[in-house]
Write an enzyme that holds these catalytic residues in place. Structure first.
Site: not given
Length: 463
Positions: A60, A128, A159, A217, A322, A340, A352, A394
């Site tokens: 349009q 409307g 409407n 809107n 991840r 990841k 930990h 560790s």
């Protein structure tokens, strides 16, 4: 919307506004689905290609009203079509396929030329109004708010902007629509009067819930619609056997799926293609996106994106999974652990303060606290493999590429740069050296020096 994003591309519950409308329309299995685009059509068309590639578009060029928009849509289909044409608005995300089916059924059952979807609303401002015959109740006209009289503005039946038309009659009537109104536009609603004057039947189908036809809107209405849709999704989940402890603080996308006996704790957000299997517990305060959670797993205070959590696994609190993370049966990713592209085997624990990236870890291995899988050399990512039944110390650094064999141990504080054979103990750290009397010589008079002096045994005969 006061936004660079076109209105219909704003999202709620995992879909754009127009995406929700398309999903509802698709459930009717239409022969053709045409989206009329105008403002920011490049963005909208690109989005449509992602969410519904089979949808056709009609342009349009100038926004000359709703009737003009529908005319452009029909021209995309050759100007006229046989059968029923249903027109919906692109900013009504709460509209359901069930309501559209009821509209189509009423249209066909009553033999109407046009059937309008209406609703009774508490506040009809801006909508409307449906004007009915006082005796028969038939729809005689739809009057836009700005063109309505005071008496017409008192009407609460509105409407929705959703219609079912006889395709052939619609095409003919659109050619007769005029622009003699306050906006100088082609109103689709004028088609009703044209068809009625031609002796055709005009009917209405009243929506069961007026909120379904609400248009968006501004951002306030966007938030209100999100709340309504979220409540609808959570209600469906709870009725199917999911425990949602606090619906007010739980947010889900339409694409999230659940099995029975799942528990979702407060403050949890579930997005994308997330699936929670039977008996799993998620939350509190977790955000999962495109994540699969296995049966009986526990995910606590966790952010997860594109991960798979195996059955009976334990994640969190305060973990970050991840993309590419795969956790095996009864595995554990604990507090302040980030993963990841990591495959962590059955029964393996990363309890930990660790980062596991680009790695494969076997079964029943324990990764020591404060371990880092050093996977990036500044240019490329490299892989680390840790075998089954390993015990790593560790504060270990695993500098990829490196392999730790099955059953191997690594000493605390080690930087592992070479492969460790199965069953070996790897020690990669400097020897400890104690320099006695250093504090007294270098920090005389300090609190540390005084404490050390008090703790040092006196030689025999000293005062």
């Amino acid at each position: 919307m006061k936004s660079a994003t076109p209105k219909v591309l704003h999202e709620i519950c995992g879909r754009s506004l127009v995406g929700h409308v398309l999903a509802a329309a698709r459930e009717l299995n239409p022969e053709n689905l045409v989206v009329v685009v105008g403002h920011a059509r490049e963005q909208v068309t690109a989005h449509l290609a992602e969410v519904d590639a089979a949808a056709r578009t009609a342009v349009q060029e100038k926004q000359k009203g709703t009737g003009h928009a529908v005319r452009m849509g029909l021209e995309e289909l050759g100007g006229s079509v046989e059968g029923t044409v249903i027109v919906v608005c692109g900013d009504t995300p709460l509209l359901t396929a069930g309501t559209l089916r009821d509209l189509a059924a009423a249209h066909a059952g009553d033999g109407n030329a046009v059937t309008v979807l209406t609703a009774e609303v508490p506040d009809a401002t801006g909508y409307g109004r449906i004007v009915r015959d006082a005796e028969t109740g038939a729809v005689t006209a739809i009057v836009e708010h700005k063109d309505a009289t005071e008496a017409e503005r008192a009407i609460r039946e509105i409407n929705s902007g959703v219609f079912a038309f006889d395709g052939r009659l619609l095409a003919d009537a659109l050619g007769k629509v005029r622009t003699n109104n306050s906006q100088g536009e082609e109103y689709l609603t004028d088609v009703l009067g044209i068809l009625r004057e031609a002796g055709h039947r005009v009917g209405a189908s009243v929506a069961g819930d007026h909120r379904e036809i609400a248009g968006i809107n501004n951002r306030v209405q966007l938030a209100e619609a999100r709340r309504i849709l979220n409540d609808r999704l959570l209600t469906a989940a709870m009725l199917s056997g999911v425990t949602v402890v606090d619906p007010a603080t739980t947010w889900v996308d339409v694409t999230v799926t659940f099995e029975q006996d799942v528990t979702v704790l407060p403050g949890t957000q579930l997005h994308g293609a997330t699936h929670l299997a039977a008996g799993s517990v998620v939350g509190p305060n977790s955000r999962l996106t495109d994540t699969k959670v296995g049966a009986g797993a526990r995910v606590d205070n966790t952010v997860s994106d594109g991960a798979v959590v195996g059955p009976e696994a334990s994640v969190g609190p305060y973990a970050y999974l991840r993309p590419g993370t795969r956790l095996g049966l009864k595995s554990k990713v604990g507090t302040y652990v980030e993963t990841k592209n990591a495959r962590i085997g059955e029964g393996t624990k990363v309890p930990h303060l660790s980062y596991v990236g680009d790695a494969t870890i076997g079964e029943y291995t324990n990764i020591g606290a404060a371990s880092v899988f050093v996977n990036y050399d500044g240019q490329d990512k490299h892989h680390t493999t840790v075998g089954s039944h390993c015990r790593t110390g560790s504060d270990n650094m695993f500098v990829a590429p490196v392999t730790i064999g099955d059953g191997a141990y690594t000493a605390a504080g080690s930087v592992i740069t070479k492969n460790v054979p199965p069953g070996s103990l790897a020690v990669a750290r400097g020897q400890q050296r104690n320099i006695e009397g250093w504090v007294a010589r270098k920090r005389p008079g300090s609190a540390a020096a005084k404490a050390a002096e008090a703790a040092t045994p006196k030689a025999e005969g000293e005062a």
